[in-house]
Design a protein around this motif. Structure first.
Motif, PDB file in Angstrom:
ATOM      1  N   LYS A 126       0.855  -1.184   0.000  1.00  0.00           N
ATOM      2  CA  LYS A 126       0.000   0.000   0.000  1.00  0.00           C
ATOM      3  C   LYS A 126       0.900   1.246   0.000  1.00  0.00           C
ATOM      4  O   LYS A 126       1.823   1.342   0.812  1.00  0.00           O
ATOM      5  N   GLY A 127       0.640   2.159  -0.924  1.00  0.00           N
ATOM      6  CA  GLY A 127       1.396   3.411  -0.935  1.00  0.00           C
ATOM      7  C   GLY A 127       2.678   3.405  -1.742  1.00  0.00           C
ATOM      8  O   GLY A 127       3.259   4.458  -2.004  1.00  0.00           O
ATOM      9  N   VAL A 129       4.882   3.789  -4.787  1.00  0.00           N
ATOM     10  CA  VAL A 129       4.584   4.482  -6.042  1.00  0.00           C
ATOM     11  C   VAL A 129       5.067   3.631  -7.232  1.00  0.00           C
ATOM     12  O   VAL A 129       6.254   3.328  -7.352  1.00  0.00           O
ATOM     13  N   GLU A 150      -3.060  -1.755  -8.193  1.00  0.00           N
ATOM     14  CA  GLU A 150      -4.194  -1.163  -7.477  1.00  0.00           C
ATOM     15  C   GLU A 150      -4.773  -2.129  -6.455  1.00  0.00           C
ATOM     16  O   GLU A 150      -5.227  -1.727  -5.397  1.00  0.00           O
ATOM     17  N   GLU A 153      -3.332  -1.649  -3.417  1.00  0.00           N
ATOM     18  CA  GLU A 153      -3.474  -0.260  -2.983  1.00  0.00           C
ATOM     19  C   GLU A 153      -2.168   0.513  -3.075  1.00  0.00           C
ATOM     20  O   GLU A 153      -1.870   1.394  -2.256  1.00  0.00           O
ATOM     21  N   THR A 155       0.286   3.210  -5.067  1.00  0.00           N
ATOM     22  CA  THR A 155      -0.035   4.457  -5.754  1.00  0.00           C
ATOM     23  C   THR A 155       0.372   4.301  -7.219  1.00  0.00           C
ATOM     24  O   THR A 155       1.556   4.257  -7.531  1.00  0.00           O
TER      25      THR A 155
END
Lengths: 433, 138
Positions: A126-127, A129, A150, A153, A155
């Motif tokens: 998650k997060g 990039v 995605e 989760e 970016t």
């Protein structure tokens, strides 16, 4: 170690076998009842779904070829009513007609999950990039990784391919940690980074996810050194789902196949007999969970082997060794089989003064095949004396000739003079056709 | 005595030499002296210009591989035996020459000679001590 789905990824052989057997029986039933070409193929050899009792019976099933998809263009191989299909992708072949693939909602979900498992295995969370420079559109590369990232989760930066100067700006400003693109585009980015006067330290990149074309370990070392990242191989093909069918874990020791969904076999491309684990042959996939376009024993044309034994990461999934090349890419020169990947690996490890960019041309002169390999000089080579270039040409010549077993003419060319690629590379011109 | 030379790699392809000349012309750079060492597949062009720094920059931008090398340049009278005098001096001092080229401007009574040697410091001093006239580009 942490896993995206430990139960599935680290499952024991016996538990896995039960799931595979159950899924295989389901998919065979599904295609027999819903896909006319499969029913015909099975009826021709007198095979009924009830003859398939477990995964060990897979070799009784007929193969599927790319031509089956083309002949049933566009939707003739689909196994669900058309309103169940929520996405279509297509790939253009060299012969012109498109190969069309369709996905149900569950198919997209499973495909995303298969990609997510792979990305999780290299550290995407998650997060994180994730910069995706594979093409978006009918090609599965961009959207496949997009949905996978995605799902975790992460970016996602959905840049797609092209506009390299903007890509560099975004990579820098958004501080992407993961770069997803073809390995040839990574090489192009490396050149552009230098040209713009940046260094790898201007970026925050840690990992690269490179695929959609076969590449060598030598290419990996070059990219890792130049970008200061760890470069991971990802394998996939739209017929089976797209990117994420298999992907390397942090140990970079073969691509872990999501084999509960996509079951791999290696066969002898001539006799079509299955080969034991560890032997090289043609890679064949059966989709075990797909609804929209389930494929039975689909011949990928990729030459590969399954690595025996278990990976250090603890996953029990089967691992693919580096794909040597697609049988379609293989050149037969004066009767000898030559893979562009053999040439690539020579060029990349031969000498620091040459660049990784090359182009192969095959001509026929006086009924003899002639192989010419243009190789770009590196930007910094010092060469005011002819002897420098001559010695370098001879060194490359000897390395390539000994690797492929036939003589090739090596021609050094100026840095930057060969074509660069934003998507899949095309490094071969065969003038014999 | 030292002169900066730019070596340019030219693959044997139609239009490459013309493109090279175009790039320098567009940057308003004048070529003072030039020599091509050629093989069947490529040539190495050695060139001395009135603005080497700019020449290297524009050539690189236009996709040419370049190498800057320091040579020894001197002038001799444009008449028989003059070059021999200097070469004999170098030979007597066991100086190896990797390559040499020369040019003389029309209307001038001197020829410029450029040589590549191993030890530029030693050869410079040797030539100065023996009153050989240095090549100085205006």
């Amino acid at each position: 170690m942490s896993y995206f789905d430990k139960t599935i990824e680290c499952m024991s052989y016996n538990d896995k076998k039960n799931i595979l057997s159950k899924n295989l029986k389901n998919v065979v039933e599904h295609v027999y009842n819903n896909v006319l070409p499969y029913r015909k193929k099975m009826d021709e050899i007198g095979l009924k779904p009830s003859d398939i009792n477990g995964i060990e019976d897979i070799s009784k099933l007929p193969f599927t070829l790319k031509s089956d998809l083309r002949e049933n263009y566009p939707f003739g191989m689909f196994a669900v009513p058309s309103d169940e299909i929520i996405r279509l992708h297509a790939s253009s072949g060299t012969t012109g007609k498109l190969t069309v693939v369709g996905y149900t909602k569950n198919d997209i979900d499973n495909w995303s999950k298969s990609c997510a498992r792979g990305l999780y295995g290299i550290g995407v969370r998650k997060g994180t990039v994730v910069h995706i420079a594979y093409g978006y559109g009918l090609f599965t590369g961009g959207l496949g990784l997009h949905y996978g990232a995605e799902y975790l989760e992460a970016t996602v930066v959905p840049v797609s391919s092209g506009n390299t100067s903007r890509q560099l700006m975004l990579l820098k400003d958004f501080k992407a940690e993961v770069l997803c693109c073809t390995p040839s585009y990574a090489l192009h980015l490396i050149d552009e980074i230098k040209k713009c006067g940046y260094t790898k330290d201007d970026f925050n990149l840690k990992y690269g996810v490179f695929g959609a074309e076969s590449w060598t370990n030598e290419m990996r070392l070059t990219i890792e050194k130049e970008l200061g990242i760890k470069a991971y191989d990802i394998y996939g093909l739209s017929e089976i789902s797209g990117p994420g069918v298999a992907m390397e874990c942090e140990f970079q020791n073969g691509c872990h196949v999501q084999d509960d969904m996509f079951y791999p076999e290696i066969i002898d491309p001539d006799t079509l007999e299955p080969l034991p684990i560890g032997e090289e042959g043609e890679l064949v996939f059966t989709t075990l969970t797909k609804e929209g376009l389930p494929l039975i024993r689909y011949r990928t044309r990729d030459l590969c082997r399954i690595i025996p034994g278990q990976c250090q990461c603890g996953r029990t999934t089967l691992r693919l060794d580096k794909v040597k090349g697609r049988t379609d890419d293989m050149l037969i020169i004066r009767g000898v089989n030559v893979f562009p990947s053999q040439i690539e690996s020579c060029i990349l490890k031969c000498d620091d003064r040459i660049s990784p960019h090359f182009h192969i041309t095959v001509d026929r002169e006086n009924n003899l095949d002639k192989l010419t390999i243009e190789v770009e000089l590196g930007p910094e080579i010092a060469f005011d004396e002819i002897t420098v270039i001559q010695a370098l040409t001879q060194k490359l010549d000897a390395a390539i000739s000994s690797a492929i077993g036939i003589r090739a003419k090596v021609m050094l060319v100026s840095n930057g003079s060969l074509k660069r690629f934003e998507g899949k590379a095309n490094r071969i011109t065969d003038n014999r056709k | 005595m030292k002169v900066e030379q730019i070596a340019v790699f030219l693959e044997n392809r139609k239009g490459r030499l013309c493109k090279f000349a175009q790039v320098l012309y567009d940057a308003n750079i004048n070529i003072k002296g030039m020599y091509i060492a050629d093989t069947t597949d490529y040539g190495i062009l050695r060139v001395i210009t009135n603005d080497n720094e700019k020449a290297v920059k524009v050539l690189k931008e236009n996709g040419f591989n370049t190498t800057v090398t320091e040579l020894i340049g001197f002038k001799v009278s444009d008449k028989p035996g003059e070059m021999h005098k200097v070469l004999k001096l170098l030979n007597d001092h066991n100086v190896d020459i990797s390559y040499l080229y020369s040019y003389s401007e029309i209307g001038s009574n001197q020829a410029a000679i450029l040589i590549k040697v191993e030890d530029n410091e030693f050869v410079s001093k040797l030539l100065i001590d023996n009153k050989v006239e240095p090549f100085i580009e205006k």
